[in-house]
Design an enzyme around this catalytic site. Structure first.
Site, short mmCIF file in Angstrom:
data_model
loop_
_atom_site.label_atom_id
_atom_site.label_comp_id
_atom_site.label_asym_id
_atom_site.label_seq_id
_atom_site.Cartn_x
_atom_site.Cartn_y
_atom_site.Cartn_z
CG HIS A 471 -25.44 7.92 0.16
ND1 HIS A 471 -24.05 7.89 0.19
CD2 HIS A 471 -25.83 7.71 1.44
CE1 HIS A 471 -23.64 7.65 1.42
NE2 HIS A 471 -24.70 7.54 2.20
C1 LIG Z 1 -29.13 1.84 5.58
C2 LIG Z 1 -28.80 3.29 5.35
C3 LIG Z 1 -27.57 3.78 5.77
C4 LIG Z 1 -27.26 5.13 5.57
N1 LIG Z 1 -26.10 5.63 6.10
C5 LIG Z 1 -25.88 6.95 6.03
C6 LIG Z 1 -24.79 7.53 6.73
O1 LIG Z 1 -24.04 6.84 7.40
N2 LIG Z 1 -24.61 8.87 6.63
C7 LIG Z 1 -25.43 9.65 5.88
O2 LIG Z 1 -25.20 10.88 5.82
N3 LIG Z 1 -26.47 9.14 5.20
C8 LIG Z 1 -26.73 7.81 5.29
N4 LIG Z 1 -27.81 7.29 4.66
C9 LIG Z 1 -28.59 8.16 3.77
C10 LIG Z 1 -29.51 9.13 4.51
O3 LIG Z 1 -30.08 8.51 5.62
C11 LIG Z 1 -30.61 9.61 3.54
O4 LIG Z 1 -30.00 10.23 2.42
C12 LIG Z 1 -31.54 10.63 4.16
O5 LIG Z 1 -32.05 10.16 5.37
C13 LIG Z 1 -32.69 10.91 3.19
O6 LIG Z 1 -33.62 11.76 3.79
P1 LIG Z 1 -35.05 12.01 3.17
O7 LIG Z 1 -35.72 12.99 4.05
O8 LIG Z 1 -34.90 12.33 1.74
O9 LIG Z 1 -35.78 10.59 3.21
P2 LIG Z 1 -36.08 9.63 4.44
O10 LIG Z 1 -35.25 10.01 5.62
O11 LIG Z 1 -35.97 8.26 3.93
O12 LIG Z 1 -37.57 9.99 4.84
C14 LIG Z 1 -38.70 9.72 4.08
C15 LIG Z 1 -39.84 9.40 5.04
O13 LIG Z 1 -41.07 9.43 4.33
C16 LIG Z 1 -41.85 8.34 4.74
N5 LIG Z 1 -42.77 8.04 3.64
C17 LIG Z 1 -42.45 7.56 2.43
N6 LIG Z 1 -43.56 7.44 1.67
C18 LIG Z 1 -44.59 7.85 2.44
C19 LIG Z 1 -45.98 7.95 2.21
N7 LIG Z 1 -46.53 7.63 1.03
N8 LIG Z 1 -46.78 8.40 3.24
C20 LIG Z 1 -46.24 8.75 4.43
N9 LIG Z 1 -44.92 8.66 4.67
C21 LIG Z 1 -44.10 8.23 3.70
C22 LIG Z 1 -40.83 7.24 4.99
O14 LIG Z 1 -41.38 6.20 5.77
C23 LIG Z 1 -39.72 8.01 5.65
O15 LIG Z 1 -39.90 8.08 7.04
C24 LIG Z 1 -28.17 5.97 4.87
C25 LIG Z 1 -29.41 5.46 4.45
C26 LIG Z 1 -29.74 4.14 4.69
C27 LIG Z 1 -31.09 3.62 4.25
#
Ligand SMILES: Cc1cc2nc3c(=O)[nH]c(=O)nc-3n(C[C@H](O)[C@H](O)[C@H](O)COP(=O)(O)OP(=O)(O)OC[C@H]3O[C@@H](n4cnc5c(N)ncnc54)[C@H](O)[C@@H]3O)c2cc1C
Length: 545
Positions: A471
């Site tokens: 997280h």
């Molecule tokens: C293994 C795991 C288990 C988890 N379990 C839970 C759970 O059970 N419940 C819960 O609530 N949360 C859980 N989480 C946490 C939750 O998934 C994240 O906090 C949330 O998805 C973050 O969202 P975000 O939009 O910030 O980033 P992300 O969802 O990570 O999205 C970022 C996106 O940007 C893309 N990206 C990055 N850099 C670039 C670039 N330079 N160019 C183009 N694209 C790029 C990535 O590929 C990705 O698709 C878990 C996370 C993981 C990894």
């Protein structure tokens, strides 16, 4: 360089927040949106079957598979740091648990000066996102894009864990997103009919039919482009070919807590000395970009059970695998529908805590390592997550090459309070496993084992064997102090046409799991962007950097 088209908005990253933005910004048909995603499409079956979680931990096709720098307070270990790299981002590989955090978390964000982010302010966005199968009420939504469901099956060991928690004096709690988080119960998950409800499924899929949305997957954004202090485009790589696209209104960085600060640093926004040392022209000296990383650390205990009731037993043989596969195929029930953790108990472990500070959970399997092989005997894992860590770290690029992973340094267990609280939390977790309802199923505690008794020994075990619950937040923190990166409308300080909208803007990690809160941030961010567009204001710098 391939010179691309012009769009109104370019969103970098199709993760939890990025897919929400892509949907909401294209809904009116008035704005042209480009969504860039470094990873591939989300067709693979394991991205849709809940138990696929375990398979995706180490799968480089869909996961950045980062690891931290050696952690000084964790026995010098590098700790795995998975992140989704696929449409849906981390919501496509996560453990599926739906916990928003405590109302006090968001009230705290507001108290830090972020107008519009108190619990009462953000609740409508949680409700708008949600399609809870229990229906709508004052705290929950129905009919939204994010499906939230109860466990498909009860399990005797999850029932026993809840019963044992009650024996320890904790209340039963059937809704951790209800009026209070404290107590024990089953987790709700982001699933529908036994399938994962990622943001790629709930938000992006319906939006892809719209002519005003262009999605380019396997496109690595390498730099935000500027005209003076206005962001006006993005440079990106597809198949090694450099391309660019123009943004007439805004560039929205939604690349997650590791990659959003990385992209800003690569673009010249970050600590000047770091950028200069790597030969990157400094656009703005912003020491806060990448600073303040806040993540959940957890202690994990492993217990051998005395009956073959666990996932380890169900899938050990080919016969078992086939049975579970058929059960899932025909009924959408069984172990393939089970999320990472089945049930849990939120406890106040530290005497100074007014609200729960530890999330104790049971996973219905045990393995020789995280993401490793299941044990060849009945086993479960107990997990205690430190909910409000004080410790803060950083994300800093190591190279000017955008394909190189940044240095991730969460600085776990850096404060005495964090160490005290996690020891108290793991003691509470062990207490639940030793209460009669659970103890009757346990043959022995394998790790740390009965010989581990004193607080010092327990802390030593947590340092050696603990890990993250994935997280990370706060690396492009919202606020108005000199280290804050975005203001309360998520505009990057000192710039026009540039926002960050993802988990990285959280001022501090929430006391739960971060997917729901990130989706809320996407919903609220989209509203603010559309309101600014309607007002004709575009995005204005909120203060000079
Ligand atoms: C293994 C795991 C288990 C988890 N379990 C839970 C759970 O059970 N419940 C819960 O609530 N949360 C859980 N989480 C946490 C939750 O998934 C994240 O906090 C949330 O998805 C973050 O969202 P975000 O939009 O910030 O980033 P992300 O969802 O990570 O999205 C970022 C996106 O940007 C893309 N990206 C990055 N850099 C670039 C670039 N330079 N160019 C183009 N694209 C790029 C990535 O590929 C990705 O698709 C878990 C996370 C993981 C990894």
């Amino acid at each position: 360089m391939h010179q691309g088209d012009a769009f109104d908005y370019i969103i970098v990253g199709a993760g939890s927040a990025g897919c929400v933005l892509a949907n909401r910004l294209t809904a009116s048909g008035r704005h042209r949106v480009l969504l860039l995603e470094a990873g591939p499409n989300n067709r693979h079956p394991w991205l849709h079957i809940p138990l696929g979680y375990g398979k995706l931990f180490t799968d480089r096709r869909f996961n950045w598979c980062y690891e931290t720098e050696p952690q000084p307070e964790c026995d010098g270990r590098a700790i795995i740091a998975p992140r989704g790299k696929v449409l849906g981002g981390s919501s496509s590989i996560s453990g599926l648990i739906y916990i928003r955090g405590q109302a006090e978390d968001f009230d705290h964000w507001r108290q830090l000066g972020n107008a519009g982010w108190s619990f009462d302010d953000v609740l409508p966005y949680f409700r708008r996102a949600e399609d809870n199968e229990r229906g709508a009420d004052a705290l929950h939504g129905a009919g939204g894009p994010l499906s939230v469901a109860d466990a498909r099956d009860r399990h005797p060991l999850a029932d026993a864990f809840i019963e044992a928690a009650v024996e320890c004096g904790y209340p039963r709690n059937d809704d951790f997103n209800g009026p209070t988080q404290e107590g024990a119960g089953y987790y709700q998950t982001t699933t529908r009919n036994g399938r994962r409800s990622s943001t790629a499924v709930g938000y992006l899929k319906p939006a892809r039919r719209r002519a005003n949305l262009t999605v380019v997957s396997e496109a690595l954004a390498t730099r935000v482009l500027f005209h003076g202090r206005r962001a006006n485009g993005v440079e990106y790589l597809v198949d090694g070919e450099k391309r660019s696209a123009r943004a007439n209104a805004e560039v929205i960085v939604a690349s997650g807590a590791f990659n959003s600060p990385q992209l800003l640093q690569l673009s010249g926004l970050g600590p000047a000395s770091l950028l200069q040392s790597l030969g990157i022209a400094v656009v703005a000296d912003m020491p806060g970009v990448g600073n303040g990383l806040n993540d959940h650390y957890a202690g994990r205990i492993i217990l051998r059970c005395n009956e073959p009731l666990t996932l380890n037993d169900a899938v050990r043989s080919w016969g078992g695998k086939i049975t579970e596969g058929l059960r899932y195929g025909f009924t959408r029930r069984g172990y393939l529908t089970v999320a990472a953790i089945a049930a849990g108990c939120f406890v106040r472990a530290h005497p100074s805590s007014d609200t729960p500070d530890s999330q104790c959970s049971i996973a219905l399997y045990s393995a020789d390592a995280i993401g490793g092989n299941l044990h060849p005997f009945p086993g479960v894992t107990g997990i205690c997550t430190l909910l409000r860590p004080e410790s803060r770290g950083s994300v800093r690029i190591k190279s000017a090459d955008p394909r190189q992973a940044p240095a991730i340094h969460p600085n776990y267990l850096a404060t005495a309070k964090d160490r005290e609280t996690i020891v108290a939390g793991v003691k509470a977790l062990r207490g639940i496993f030793r209460a009669p309802a659970m103890a009757r199923h346990i043959a022995e505690e394998l790790e740390p084992g009965a010989q581990c008794v004193s607080d010092d020994d327990l802390l030593d075990f947590i340092r050696r064997c603990g890990s993250t619950t994935y997280h990370p937040v706060s690396t492009c923190r919202m606020g108005s102090d000199p280290n804050a990166v975005v203001d309360e409308r998520l505009r990057v300080h000192g710039f026009e046409g540039l926002r960050v909208v993802d988990a990285s803007i959280m001022p501090a990690v929430v006391s739960g799991n971060t997917n729901a809160a990130t989706i809320m941030i996407g919903e609220k961010g989209a509203d603010m962007i559309l309101a600014d567009a309607a007002a004709g204001a575009g995005v204005r710098a909120s203060r000079a950097a």
